[in-house]
Write a protein that holds these residues in place. Structure first.
Motif, PDB file in Angstrom:
ATOM      1  N   ALA A  24       0.849  -1.189   0.000  1.00  0.00           N
ATOM      2  CA  ALA A  24       0.000   0.000   0.000  1.00  0.00           C
ATOM      3  C   ALA A  24       0.881   1.234   0.000  1.00  0.00           C
ATOM      4  O   ALA A  24       1.963   1.243   0.596  1.00  0.00           O
ATOM      5  CB  ALA A  24      -0.905   0.009   1.234  1.00  0.00           C
ATOM      6  N   ALA A  25       0.407   2.265  -0.670  1.00  0.00           N
ATOM      7  CA  ALA A  25       1.095   3.557  -0.639  1.00  0.00           C
ATOM      8  C   ALA A  25       0.689   4.244   0.658  1.00  0.00           C
ATOM      9  O   ALA A  25      -0.470   4.633   0.839  1.00  0.00           O
ATOM     10  CB  ALA A  25       0.691   4.392  -1.844  1.00  0.00           C
ATOM     11  N   ALA A  26       1.648   4.417   1.557  1.00  0.00           N
ATOM     12  CA  ALA A  26       1.304   4.945   2.892  1.00  0.00           C
ATOM     13  C   ALA A  26       0.787   6.374   2.836  1.00  0.00           C
ATOM     14  O   ALA A  26       0.075   6.812   3.740  1.00  0.00           O
ATOM     15  CB  ALA A  26       2.533   4.864   3.806  1.00  0.00           C
ATOM     16  N   CYS A  27       1.099   7.103   1.762  1.00  0.00           N
ATOM     17  CA  CYS A  27       0.608   8.489   1.680  1.00  0.00           C
ATOM     18  C   CYS A  27      -0.879   8.532   1.347  1.00  0.00           C
ATOM     19  O   CYS A  27      -1.515   9.569   1.507  1.00  0.00           O
ATOM     20  CB  CYS A  27       1.413   9.296   0.665  1.00  0.00           C
ATOM     21  SG  CYS A  27       1.160   8.822  -1.060  1.00  0.00           S
ATOM     22  N   LEU A  28      -1.430   7.428   0.870  1.00  0.00           N
ATOM     23  CA  LEU A  28      -2.853   7.405   0.506  1.00  0.00           C
ATOM     24  C   LEU A  28      -3.716   6.728   1.561  1.00  0.00           C
ATOM     25  O   LEU A  28      -4.933   6.702   1.434  1.00  0.00           O
ATOM     26  CB  LEU A  28      -3.034   6.685  -0.839  1.00  0.00           C
ATOM     27  CG  LEU A  28      -2.432   7.373  -2.060  1.00  0.00           C
ATOM     28  CD1 LEU A  28      -2.736   6.575  -3.323  1.00  0.00           C
ATOM     29  CD2 LEU A  28      -2.956   8.797  -2.208  1.00  0.00           C
ATOM     30  N   VAL A  29      -3.092   6.158   2.557  1.00  0.00           N
ATOM     31  CA  VAL A  29      -3.848   5.456   3.591  1.00  0.00           C
ATOM     32  C   VAL A  29      -4.022   6.388   4.792  1.00  0.00           C
ATOM     33  O   VAL A  29      -3.033   6.834   5.377  1.00  0.00           O
ATOM     34  CB  VAL A  29      -3.111   4.182   4.049  1.00  0.00           C
ATOM     35  CG1 VAL A  29      -3.874   3.494   5.172  1.00  0.00           C
ATOM     36  CG2 VAL A  29      -2.905   3.227   2.877  1.00  0.00           C
ATOM     37  N   PRO A  30      -5.238   6.730   5.162  1.00  0.00           N
ATOM     38  CA  PRO A  30      -5.424   7.528   6.378  1.00  0.00           C
ATOM     39  C   PRO A  30      -4.871   6.757   7.588  1.00  0.00           C
ATOM     40  O   PRO A  30      -5.095   5.544   7.708  1.00  0.00           O
ATOM     41  CB  PRO A  30      -6.945   7.694   6.482  1.00  0.00           C
ATOM     42  CG  PRO A  30      -7.461   7.409   5.102  1.00  0.00           C
ATOM     43  CD  PRO A  30      -6.516   6.411   4.502  1.00  0.00           C
ATOM     44  N   ALA A  31      -4.174   7.457   8.455  1.00  0.00           N
ATOM     45  CA  ALA A  31      -3.594   6.779   9.619  1.00  0.00           C
ATOM     46  C   ALA A  31      -4.670   6.066  10.425  1.00  0.00           C
ATOM     47  O   ALA A  31      -4.453   4.964  10.948  1.00  0.00           O
ATOM     48  CB  ALA A  31      -2.837   7.786  10.485  1.00  0.00           C
ATOM     49  N   VAL A  32      -5.851   6.675  10.511  1.00  0.00           N
ATOM     50  CA  VAL A  32      -6.917   6.050  11.307  1.00  0.00           C
ATOM     51  C   VAL A  32      -7.339   4.707  10.712  1.00  0.00           C
ATOM     52  O   VAL A  32      -7.801   3.817  11.420  1.00  0.00           O
ATOM     53  CB  VAL A  32      -8.148   6.967  11.456  1.00  0.00           C
ATOM     54  CG1 VAL A  32      -7.819   8.178  12.300  1.00  0.00           C
ATOM     55  CG2 VAL A  32      -8.694   7.389  10.093  1.00  0.00           C
ATOM     56  N   ALA A  33      -7.166   4.563   9.390  1.00  0.00           N
ATOM     57  CA  ALA A  33      -7.536   3.300   8.742  1.00  0.00           C
ATOM     58  C   ALA A  33      -6.494   2.214   8.978  1.00  0.00           C
ATOM     59  O   ALA A  33      -6.757   1.044   8.727  1.00  0.00           O
ATOM     60  CB  ALA A  33      -7.731   3.514   7.241  1.00  0.00           C
ATOM     61  N   ALA A  34      -5.309   2.618   9.419  1.00  0.00           N
ATOM     62  CA  ALA A  34      -4.239   1.642   9.675  1.00  0.00           C
ATOM     63  C   ALA A  34      -4.162   1.240  11.140  1.00  0.00           C
ATOM     64  O   ALA A  34      -3.366   0.374  11.512  1.00  0.00           O
ATOM     65  CB  ALA A  34      -2.888   2.216   9.229  1.00  0.00           C
ATOM     66  N   ALA A  35      -4.979   1.858  11.980  1.00  0.00           N
ATOM     67  CA  ALA A  35      -4.936   1.569  13.415  1.00  0.00           C
ATOM     68  C   ALA A  35      -5.187   0.089  13.670  1.00  0.00           C
ATOM     69  O   ALA A  35      -6.085  -0.516  13.055  1.00  0.00           O
ATOM     70  CB  ALA A  35      -5.974   2.417  14.144  1.00  0.00           C
ATOM     71  N   ASP A  36      -4.384  -0.479  14.544  1.00  0.00           N
ATOM     72  CA  ASP A  36      -4.536  -1.869  14.977  1.00  0.00           C
ATOM     73  C   ASP A  36      -4.386  -2.874  13.835  1.00  0.00           C
ATOM     74  O   ASP A  36      -4.814  -4.022  13.962  1.00  0.00           O
ATOM     75  CB  ASP A  36      -5.885  -2.078  15.680  1.00  0.00           C
ATOM     76  CG  ASP A  36      -6.009  -1.189  16.906  1.00  0.00           C
ATOM     77  OD1 ASP A  36      -5.054  -1.146  17.699  1.00  0.00           O
ATOM     78  OD2 ASP A  36      -7.053  -0.520  17.047  1.00  0.00           O
ATOM     79  N   ARG A  37      -3.799  -2.437  12.741  1.00  0.00           N
ATOM     80  CA  ARG A  37      -3.498  -3.376  11.659  1.00  0.00           C
ATOM     81  C   ARG A  37      -1.983  -3.577  11.598  1.00  0.00           C
ATOM     82  O   ARG A  37      -1.217  -2.854  12.228  1.00  0.00           O
ATOM     83  CB  ARG A  37      -4.047  -2.836  10.333  1.00  0.00           C
ATOM     84  CG  ARG A  37      -5.574  -2.739  10.372  1.00  0.00           C
ATOM     85  CD  ARG A  37      -6.131  -2.025   9.171  1.00  0.00           C
ATOM     86  NE  ARG A  37      -5.973  -2.788   7.941  1.00  0.00           N
ATOM     87  CZ  ARG A  37      -6.421  -2.363   6.767  1.00  0.00           C
ATOM     88  NH1 ARG A  37      -7.056  -1.217   6.669  1.00  0.00           N
ATOM     89  NH2 ARG A  37      -6.250  -3.090   5.687  1.00  0.00           N
ATOM     90  N   ASP A  38      -1.571  -4.567  10.830  1.00  0.00           N
ATOM     91  CA  ASP A  38      -0.145  -4.903  10.771  1.00  0.00           C
ATOM     92  C   ASP A  38       0.541  -4.054   9.701  1.00  0.00           C
ATOM     93  O   ASP A  38       0.299  -4.250   8.509  1.00  0.00           O
ATOM     94  CB  ASP A  38       0.018  -6.395  10.467  1.00  0.00           C
ATOM     95  CG  ASP A  38       1.475  -6.817  10.531  1.00  0.00           C
ATOM     96  OD1 ASP A  38       2.104  -6.605  11.581  1.00  0.00           O
ATOM     97  OD2 ASP A  38       1.994  -7.342   9.530  1.00  0.00           O
ATOM     98  N   VAL A  39       1.358  -3.127  10.153  1.00  0.00           N
ATOM     99  CA  VAL A  39       2.090  -2.255   9.230  1.00  0.00           C
ATOM    100  C   VAL A  39       3.549  -2.692   9.226  1.00  0.00           C
ATOM    101  O   VAL A  39       4.177  -2.802  10.280  1.00  0.00           O
ATOM    102  CB  VAL A  39       2.008  -0.775   9.675  1.00  0.00           C
ATOM    103  CG1 VAL A  39       2.805   0.112   8.721  1.00  0.00           C
ATOM    104  CG2 VAL A  39       0.561  -0.310   9.763  1.00  0.00           C
ATOM    105  N   ARG A  40       4.087  -2.951   8.048  1.00  0.00           N
ATOM    106  CA  ARG A  40       5.505  -3.310   7.933  1.00  0.00           C
ATOM    107  C   ARG A  40       6.192  -2.282   7.060  1.00  0.00           C
ATOM    108  O   ARG A  40       5.855  -2.104   5.881  1.00  0.00           O
ATOM    109  CB  ARG A  40       5.668  -4.704   7.310  1.00  0.00           C
ATOM    110  CG  ARG A  40       5.033  -5.815   8.142  1.00  0.00           C
ATOM    111  CD  ARG A  40       5.841  -6.171   9.359  1.00  0.00           C
ATOM    112  NE  ARG A  40       5.011  -6.893  10.332  1.00  0.00           N
ATOM    113  CZ  ARG A  40       5.482  -7.483  11.428  1.00  0.00           C
ATOM    114  NH1 ARG A  40       6.769  -7.443  11.707  1.00  0.00           N
ATOM    115  NH2 ARG A  40       4.676  -8.084  12.259  1.00  0.00           N
ATOM    116  N   THR A  41       7.136  -1.578   7.640  1.00  0.00           N
ATOM    117  CA  THR A  41       7.899  -0.592   6.879  1.00  0.00           C
ATOM    118  C   THR A  41       9.127  -1.266   6.272  1.00  0.00           C
ATOM    119  O   THR A  41       9.473  -2.398   6.637  1.00  0.00           O
ATOM    120  CB  THR A  41       8.371   0.557   7.792  1.00  0.00           C
ATOM    121  OG1 THR A  41       9.483   0.097   8.579  1.00  0.00           O
ATOM    122  CG2 THR A  41       7.257   1.046   8.706  1.00  0.00           C
TER     123      THR A  41
END
Ligand code: FES
Ligand code: FES
Length: 187
Positions: free
Chosen positions: A67-84
């Motif tokens: 996913a392009a992190a600039c297009l994902v609202p931070a609130v939509a990523a809450a409590d999900r698995d984010v891998r940088t």
């Protein structure tokens, strides 16, 4: 007539980034995941090349999908698995990008690392056309695609193991999706 101050709605949330939990207070609901990762968590990667979904340099995995992190609202990523790109899961691809000189200036190396990892998880033996297609969403000013092909070959040499099951649901086109969220995430 005096102008009244606008109060932007803000929320507290928890981000799970590279296996660690980060409570982040007072996040404006319009903030992107990229902005919060870089400006609130002080992460240097993912990179910010355009902030508007056009360059691919902010690529992360969100629940295992690119996913392009600039297009994902931070609130939509809450409590999900984010891998940088800094996650240990990308180590082999990172070494391969460095060894092949696939990112001469280094700016797009983090995104390239994530994209190569995602590609090889879905396709253990991609040919040149599949590699070019998979990385087409990544804007790079410095390297030609021959270096990308070499980087993929190096990752395999370095022992990258594909996950035969990871392709389910990602799609066969190999293109980097620029936005992977459900509308319901914003509810
Ligand atoms: S920063 Fe360019 S696509 Fe996100
Ligand atoms: S290596 Fe410089 S932008 Fe890609």
């Amino acid at each position: 007539m005096s102008e009244s101050a606008v109060e932007w709605p803000a929320v507290g949330l928890t981000l799970r980034v590279d296996g660690h939990e980060y409570p982040v207070p007072q996040v404006w609901i319009g903030d992107s995941l990229l902005a919060v990762l870089r400006e609130r968590l002080d992460l240097d990667e993912p990179r910010d090349g355009c902030s508007v979904g056009e360059c691919g340099s902010c690529l992360v995995l969100l629940d295992g999908r690119p996913a392009a992190a600039c297009l994902v609202p931070a609130v939509a990523a809450a409590d999900r698995d984010v891998r940088t790109p800094q996650d240990a899961a990308f180590e082999i691809a990172r070494d391969a990008v460095a060894a092949s000189g696939a990112s001469p200036c280094g700016f797009c190396a983090p995104a390239l690392t994530v994209a190569i990892t995602d590609l090889l998880r879905r396709n253990a033996d991609p040919g040149p056309a599949a590699i070019r297609e998979a990385l087409a969403g990544l804007v790079c000013r410095c390297a030609e695609s021959g270096r990308w092909i070499e980087a993929v070959a190096r990752a395999k040499e370095f022992g990258f193991e594909s996950d035969a099951d990871a392709g389910a649901g990602i799609g066969d086109s190999g293109e980097i999706p620029m936005l992977v969220i459900d509308a319901g995430d914003l509810a």
